[in-house]
Design a protein around this motif. Structure first.
Motif, PDB file in Angstrom:
ATOM      1  N   HIS A  66      -7.552 -34.189  12.864  1.00 33.69           N
ATOM      2  CA  HIS A  66      -7.760 -32.746  12.704  1.00 33.69           C
ATOM      3  C   HIS A  66      -8.920 -32.262  13.565  1.00 33.69           C
ATOM      4  O   HIS A  66      -8.829 -31.216  14.227  1.00 33.69           O
ATOM      5  CB  HIS A  66      -8.022 -32.414  11.238  1.00 33.69           C
ATOM      6  N   THR A  67     -10.025 -32.996  13.558  1.00 34.90           N
ATOM      7  CA  THR A  67     -11.187 -32.603  14.358  1.00 34.90           C
ATOM      8  C   THR A  67     -10.875 -32.641  15.844  1.00 34.90           C
ATOM      9  O   THR A  67     -11.271 -31.732  16.608  1.00 34.90           O
ATOM     10  CB  THR A  67     -12.377 -33.534  14.048  1.00 34.90           C
ATOM     11  N   LEU A  68     -10.160 -33.657  16.286  1.00 38.09           N
ATOM     12  CA  LEU A  68      -9.801 -33.770  17.700  1.00 38.09           C
ATOM     13  C   LEU A  68      -8.931 -32.603  18.136  1.00 38.09           C
ATOM     14  O   LEU A  68      -9.173 -31.992  19.193  1.00 38.09           O
ATOM     15  CB  LEU A  68      -9.067 -35.094  17.941  1.00 38.09           C
ATOM     16  N   VAL A  69      -7.921 -32.249  17.338  1.00 38.32           N
ATOM     17  CA  VAL A  69      -7.037 -31.128  17.676  1.00 38.32           C
ATOM     18  C   VAL A  69      -7.821 -29.828  17.728  1.00 38.32           C
ATOM     19  O   VAL A  69      -7.617 -29.001  18.619  1.00 38.32           O
ATOM     20  CB  VAL A  69      -5.875 -31.035  16.661  1.00 38.32           C
ATOM     21  N   LEU A  94       2.622 -46.347  20.753  1.00 39.10           N
ATOM     22  CA  LEU A  94       2.075 -47.690  20.948  1.00 39.10           C
ATOM     23  C   LEU A  94       0.876 -47.978  20.047  1.00 39.10           C
ATOM     24  O   LEU A  94       0.327 -49.082  20.080  1.00 39.10           O
ATOM     25  CB  LEU A  94       1.664 -47.870  22.410  1.00 39.10           C
ATOM     26  N   GLY A  95       0.447 -46.980  19.292  1.00 38.56           N
ATOM     27  CA  GLY A  95      -0.675 -47.181  18.389  1.00 38.56           C
ATOM     28  C   GLY A  95      -2.026 -47.184  19.065  1.00 38.56           C
ATOM     29  O   GLY A  95      -2.978 -47.787  18.545  1.00 38.56           O
ATOM     30  N   LEU A  96      -2.153 -46.537  20.215  1.00 41.59           N
ATOM     31  CA  LEU A  96      -3.425 -46.489  20.932  1.00 41.59           C
ATOM     32  C   LEU A  96      -4.357 -45.469  20.299  1.00 41.59           C
ATOM     33  O   LEU A  96      -3.934 -44.599  19.533  1.00 41.59           O
ATOM     34  CB  LEU A  96      -3.180 -46.151  22.401  1.00 41.59           C
ATOM     35  N   HIS A  97      -5.629 -45.546  20.670  1.00 37.82           N
ATOM     36  CA  HIS A  97      -6.645 -44.660  20.100  1.00 37.82           C
ATOM     37  C   HIS A  97      -6.367 -43.210  20.507  1.00 37.82           C
ATOM     38  O   HIS A  97      -6.072 -42.924  21.666  1.00 37.82           O
ATOM     39  CB  HIS A  97      -8.035 -45.082  20.579  1.00 37.82           C
ATOM     40  N   ASP A  98      -6.493 -42.284  19.537  1.00 38.25           N
ATOM     41  CA  ASP A  98      -6.168 -40.885  19.799  1.00 38.25           C
ATOM     42  C   ASP A  98      -7.018 -40.276  20.904  1.00 38.25           C
ATOM     43  O   ASP A  98      -6.516 -39.559  21.781  1.00 38.25           O
ATOM     44  CB  ASP A  98      -6.346 -40.059  18.517  1.00 38.25           C
ATOM     45  N   THR A  99      -8.317 -40.528  20.875  1.00 37.51           N
ATOM     46  CA  THR A  99      -9.208 -39.937  21.879  1.00 37.51           C
ATOM     47  C   THR A  99      -8.883 -40.449  23.270  1.00 37.51           C
ATOM     48  O   THR A  99      -8.856 -39.679  24.243  1.00 37.51           O
ATOM     49  CB  THR A  99     -10.677 -40.254  21.541  1.00 37.51           C
ATOM     50  N   ALA A 100      -8.606 -41.734  23.385  1.00 38.26           N
ATOM     51  CA  ALA A 100      -8.283 -42.312  24.685  1.00 38.26           C
ATOM     52  C   ALA A 100      -7.005 -41.715  25.254  1.00 38.26           C
ATOM     53  O   ALA A 100      -6.936 -41.367  26.445  1.00 38.26           O
ATOM     54  CB  ALA A 100      -8.142 -43.834  24.557  1.00 38.26           C
TER      55      ALA A 100
END
Length: 214
Positions: A2-5, A168-174
């Motif tokens: 939520h914070t990232l969006v 792929l389950g990678l980090h959201d920020t990346a």
């Protein structure tokens, strides 16, 4: 998530509002016109996204930060247009940045609401191009997305990176940073090198399709 969006949404709101304000300033609109175009360019994509995924009322209409950011960008543009004009192709640069950020934010939000990755990428693209389309229509121009070098394609590429990273389950920020860089880099490279999709052959460009020759 939520914070990232939210952060991506507000950054995209600001830069798209700058692009709208710059176009209004170049057309010699008054302060009210600059603010209206800034808000329209900054909010149309996000409002469309929220309506389609059922996030109603849209965040841009209930969260004071969205109109505040877009109107602040409009005031900045109105007061410091000559300074912003010193940047090379300012409208297109801000537009490309807003396109990248909104495409990424739109995809992330669509994923958070449970959309499948391919559909989320498509909605991310729509989020990115919505504000620019309304901005151009208000200025009685053919929308940039229909005539520019790899505009919607760049947004879709960035959105696809985010959707693939989620799968792929990678980090959201990346994945958000990677998607934004792909979109922005592809758009700016297309502007610099003149990359574009094929266009229809007509008599206007000096080449008549064989089926129309007599």
């Amino acid at each position: 998530m939520h914070t990232l969006v939210l952060i991506l949404d507000l950054v995209g709101t600001f830069v798209f509002a700058l692009s709208g304000g710059m176009m209004a300033a170049r057309r010699r609109l008054d302060l009210f016109g600059v603010l209206v175009l800034s808000f329209a360019a900054a909010s149309a994509g996000g409002i469309t996204r929220d309506l389609l995924i059922g996030a109603v009322p849209p965040a841009a209409l209930v969260d004071w930060r969205y109109p505040a950011v877009s109107l602040a960008a409009g005031v900045v543009t109105f007061l410091w247009t000559p300074w912003i004009e010193r940047l090379q192709t300012p409208v297109r640069m801000f537009d490309a940045l807003g396109l990248a950020v909104f495409a990424v934010a739109g995809t992330h939000k669509a994923l958070a609401f449970g959309l499948a990755p391919p559909m989320a990428a498509g909605l991310g693209m729509l989020t990115g191009i919505g504000g620019g389309m309304l901005r151009d229509l208000l200025m009685t121009e053919v929308p940039l997305v229909l005539r520019a070098e790899l505009y919607a394609v760049a947004a879709l590429a960035g959105a696809f990176v985010v959707a693939a990273g989620d799968t792929l389950g990678l980090h959201d920020t990346a994945t958000a940073v990677a998607g934004a860089l792909v979109c922005f880099g592809l758009r700016m490279t297309a502007l610099r090198l003149g990359w574009h999709l094929p266009v229809a052959l007509t008599s206007r460009n000096g080449r008549i399709p064989p089926r129309d020759r007599r």
